[in-house]
Scaffold this active site. Structure first.
Site, PDB file in Angstrom:
ATOM      1  N   LEU A  29      10.890  18.981  17.395  1.00  0.00           N
ATOM      2  CA  LEU A  29      12.324  18.988  17.656  1.00  0.00           C
ATOM      3  C   LEU A  29      12.889  20.129  16.832  1.00  0.00           C
ATOM      4  O   LEU A  29      12.657  20.201  15.623  1.00  0.00           O
ATOM      5  CB  LEU A  29      12.939  17.639  17.243  1.00  0.00           C
ATOM      6  CG  LEU A  29      14.381  17.348  17.674  1.00  0.00           C
ATOM      7  CD1 LEU A  29      14.531  17.414  19.191  1.00  0.00           C
ATOM      8  CD2 LEU A  29      14.815  15.978  17.173  1.00  0.00           C
ATOM      9  N   ASP A  30      13.585  21.050  17.488  1.00  0.00           N
ATOM     10  CA  ASP A  30      14.076  22.249  16.811  1.00  0.00           C
ATOM     11  C   ASP A  30      14.892  21.900  15.574  1.00  0.00           C
ATOM     12  O   ASP A  30      15.531  20.856  15.512  1.00  0.00           O
ATOM     13  CB  ASP A  30      14.945  23.085  17.752  1.00  0.00           C
ATOM     14  CG  ASP A  30      14.164  23.718  18.888  1.00  0.00           C
ATOM     15  OD1 ASP A  30      12.945  23.901  18.734  1.00  0.00           O
ATOM     16  OD2 ASP A  30      14.780  24.016  19.918  1.00  0.00           O
ATOM     17  N   THR A  31      14.924  22.821  14.634  1.00  0.00           N
ATOM     18  CA  THR A  31      15.649  22.634  13.385  1.00  0.00           C
ATOM     19  C   THR A  31      17.124  22.325  13.634  1.00  0.00           C
ATOM     20  O   THR A  31      17.712  21.478  12.962  1.00  0.00           O
ATOM     21  CB  THR A  31      15.517  23.892  12.505  1.00  0.00           C
ATOM     22  OG1 THR A  31      14.127  24.190  12.362  1.00  0.00           O
ATOM     23  CG2 THR A  31      16.136  23.695  11.140  1.00  0.00           C
TER      24      THR A  31
END
Length: 195
Positions: free
Chosen positions: A41-43
């Site tokens: 999950l992207d930052t």
């Protein structure tokens, strides 16, 4: 029995356990040796991240061939037209690939935790929320999809993966669940939480 951790990942947290010079990581939130993320999950995205201590379960969750549906609440700039929602449902040509058909609908603003830092608000441009369900997970796919239909993403929260949901988890919280090992033998998208 295999176990899974459901974690409500806050904005700005990197989905790795090793230290990072600029951002907090999973080790700042989860103390569970032997567990590893099943997917990413992207930052700058928030919400449900699954971790497991079982390699087969990790592969099943993360492998796109099993097509586990992932549902996101997406706060976007503007209000998508029915034509824009229909484009998301058909599949969007992003240049390097065409997305699979998705489920997309306008929703009321959900009751959720405040984001830190808050999103950028533009005084004369409204925002709205979409529930978007996809069955793939290319890099920054949801953000690219909403931008392509003219509604850039302001905030992105993953609320479910298969049957696992964020229900009952505040931002930064996690819980551990046992997974029925029979789920590992099922060839298609039929994972079920143990009652």
């Amino acid at each position: 029995m295999p176990e899974i951790i459901l974690f409500n990942k806050p904005y700005g947290v990197i989905t790795q356990f090793s230290d990072h010079p600029l951002h907090p990581t999973l080790s700042n939130h989860i103390d569970a040796p032997g567990f590893y993320p099943a997917g990413r999950l992207d930052t700058d995205s928030e919400g449900l991240l699954l971790l497991t201590d079982d390699g087969r379960l990790q592969a099943r969750i993360a492998d796109p061939q099993h097509k586990l549906p992932k549902t996101y609440w997406v706060q976007v700039e503007g209000r998508p037209s029915e034509e824009a929602l229909a484009a998301l449902r058909r599949g969007v040509d992003l240049g390097d690939f065409v997305t699979r058909p998705a489920e997309a609908a306008l929703i009321d603003p959900p009751e959720i935790w405040p984001r830190q830092p808050p999103i950028r608000v533009r005084k004369f441009i409204p925002d709205s929320w979409i529930a978007l369900t996809i069955r793939e997970g290319k890099n920054r796919q949801v953000r690219r999809m909403t931008a392509k239909v003219g509604c850039p993403t302001l905030r992105l929260i993953r609320v479910s993966i298969g049957d696992w949901t964020l229900d009952g988890l505040a931002s930064g919280q996690w819980r551990r669940e046992t997974v029925d090992p029979a789920a590992l033998a099922v060839p298609r998208n039929t994972f079920r939480k143990r009652p």
